[in-house]
Write a protein that holds these residues in place. Structure first.
Motif, short mmCIF file in Angstrom:
data_model
loop_
_atom_site.label_atom_id
_atom_site.label_comp_id
_atom_site.label_asym_id
_atom_site.label_seq_id
_atom_site.Cartn_x
_atom_site.Cartn_y
_atom_site.Cartn_z
N ALA A 1 0.87 -1.18 0.00
CA ALA A 1 0.00 0.00 0.00
C ALA A 1 0.90 1.22 0.00
O ALA A 1 1.70 1.40 0.91
CB ALA A 1 -0.91 0.01 1.22
N VAL A 2 0.80 2.02 -1.07
CA VAL A 2 1.65 3.21 -1.20
C VAL A 2 0.84 4.36 -1.77
O VAL A 2 -0.15 4.17 -2.48
CB VAL A 2 2.87 2.95 -2.11
CG1 VAL A 2 3.80 1.92 -1.50
CG2 VAL A 2 2.45 2.54 -3.50
N VAL A 3 1.30 5.56 -1.45
CA VAL A 3 0.76 6.77 -2.06
C VAL A 3 1.74 7.15 -3.16
O VAL A 3 2.96 7.06 -2.99
CB VAL A 3 0.62 7.89 -1.02
CG1 VAL A 3 0.28 9.21 -1.68
CG2 VAL A 3 -0.45 7.51 -0.01
N CYS A 4 1.19 7.57 -4.31
CA CYS A 4 2.05 7.89 -5.44
C CYS A 4 1.42 9.01 -6.26
O CYS A 4 0.28 9.41 -6.03
CB CYS A 4 2.29 6.65 -6.30
SG CYS A 4 0.79 5.84 -6.91
N THR B 1 -2.79 -0.25 -4.07
CA THR B 1 -2.74 -1.39 -3.17
C THR B 1 -2.65 -2.69 -3.95
O THR B 1 -3.27 -2.83 -5.01
CB THR B 1 -3.96 -1.46 -2.23
OG1 THR B 1 -5.15 -1.40 -3.01
CG2 THR B 1 -3.97 -0.36 -1.22
N ARG B 2 -1.88 -3.62 -3.40
CA ARG B 2 -1.84 -5.00 -3.91
C ARG B 2 -2.48 -5.86 -2.83
O ARG B 2 -2.02 -5.89 -1.70
CB ARG B 2 -0.41 -5.42 -4.17
CG ARG B 2 -0.16 -6.91 -4.19
CD ARG B 2 -0.25 -7.52 -5.57
NE ARG B 2 -0.20 -8.98 -5.47
CZ ARG B 2 0.82 -9.73 -5.83
NH1 ARG B 2 1.90 -9.19 -6.32
NH2 ARG B 2 0.74 -11.03 -5.70
N GLU C 1 -7.05 4.77 4.59
CA GLU C 1 -7.31 3.55 5.33
C GLU C 1 -7.86 2.52 4.35
O GLU C 1 -8.77 2.82 3.58
CB GLU C 1 -8.33 3.84 6.43
CG GLU C 1 -8.69 2.67 7.30
CD GLU C 1 -9.70 3.04 8.36
OE1 GLU C 1 -9.53 2.58 9.49
OE2 GLU C 1 -10.66 3.79 8.05
N VAL C 2 -7.32 1.31 4.38
CA VAL C 2 -7.77 0.23 3.51
C VAL C 2 -8.61 -0.73 4.37
O VAL C 2 -8.14 -1.25 5.38
CB VAL C 2 -6.58 -0.53 2.88
CG1 VAL C 2 -7.08 -1.62 1.93
CG2 VAL C 2 -5.65 0.43 2.16
N LEU C 3 -9.87 -0.92 3.95
CA LEU C 3 -10.81 -1.76 4.69
C LEU C 3 -11.23 -2.96 3.86
O LEU C 3 -11.38 -2.86 2.64
CB LEU C 3 -12.06 -0.97 5.07
CG LEU C 3 -11.87 0.32 5.86
CD1 LEU C 3 -13.20 1.04 6.02
CD2 LEU C 3 -11.25 0.03 7.21
N SER C 4 -11.49 -4.07 4.53
CA SER C 4 -12.03 -5.25 3.86
C SER C 4 -13.51 -5.04 3.57
O SER C 4 -14.11 -4.05 3.99
CB SER C 4 -11.84 -6.50 4.73
OG SER C 4 -12.66 -6.40 5.88
N ASN C 5 -14.10 -5.99 2.88
CA ASN C 5 -15.52 -5.93 2.52
C ASN C 5 -16.43 -5.80 3.74
O ASN C 5 -17.46 -5.16 3.68
CB ASN C 5 -15.89 -7.18 1.71
CG ASN C 5 -17.26 -7.08 1.10
OD1 ASN C 5 -17.68 -6.01 0.67
ND2 ASN C 5 -17.96 -8.19 1.04
#
Length: 132
Positions: free
Chosen positions: A33-36, A62-63, A115-119
């Motif tokens: 997870a990166v900002v670009c 994100t991967r 923030e990366v959230l799951s389903n």
């Protein structure tokens, strides 16, 4: 009596690993997870945790690994603790690259977080960056 107890125990052990819904639980993980500053050919370009002043659009790449069938994740974009955008993204295979972007107004300098959230809304990862 002893053989009946062993049979009952064997059945119980076999059933423990089967979810009641009959669907395997997913173990999604964020491999990256990166900002670009851009995404070209499905790869992040200009990765960093400081974004130069005057940048109009920022990307979060994100991967995601571990999906068992189609699902989705969410990117929540926060500026100084305030939610500015929520982007739902599909995840279609066990190794999936995806990204979202956010327009950054000139006055929105300072701390940001994606923030990366799951389903199901569980937090998977977060990325903090700064706009100069």
């Amino acid at each position: 009596m002893k053989s009946r107890l062993l049979l009952t125990l064997a059945i119980a052990v076999a059933l423990i690993g089967i979810p009641l819904s009959g669907v395997m639980a997913q173990e999604l993980t964020v491999a990256r997870a990166v900002v670009c500053l851009d995404v070209v050919d499905r790869m992040p370009v200009g990765v960093g945790d400081v974004v130069p002043a005057g940048t109009e659009r920022v990307f979060c790449f994100t991967r995601i690994d571990g999906a068992q069938g189609e699902t989705q994740i969410t990117h929540n974009w926060y500026y100084m603790g305030t939610l500015k955008a929520s982007v739902v993204l599909p995840v279609r295979t066990s190794a999936w690259r995806t990204w979202s972007s956010k327009t950054v107004l000139p006055e929105w300098t300072g701390e940001w977080m994606v923030e990366v959230l799951s389903n199901d809304g569980s937090p998977l990862d977060s990325v903090i960056f700064f706009v100069q």
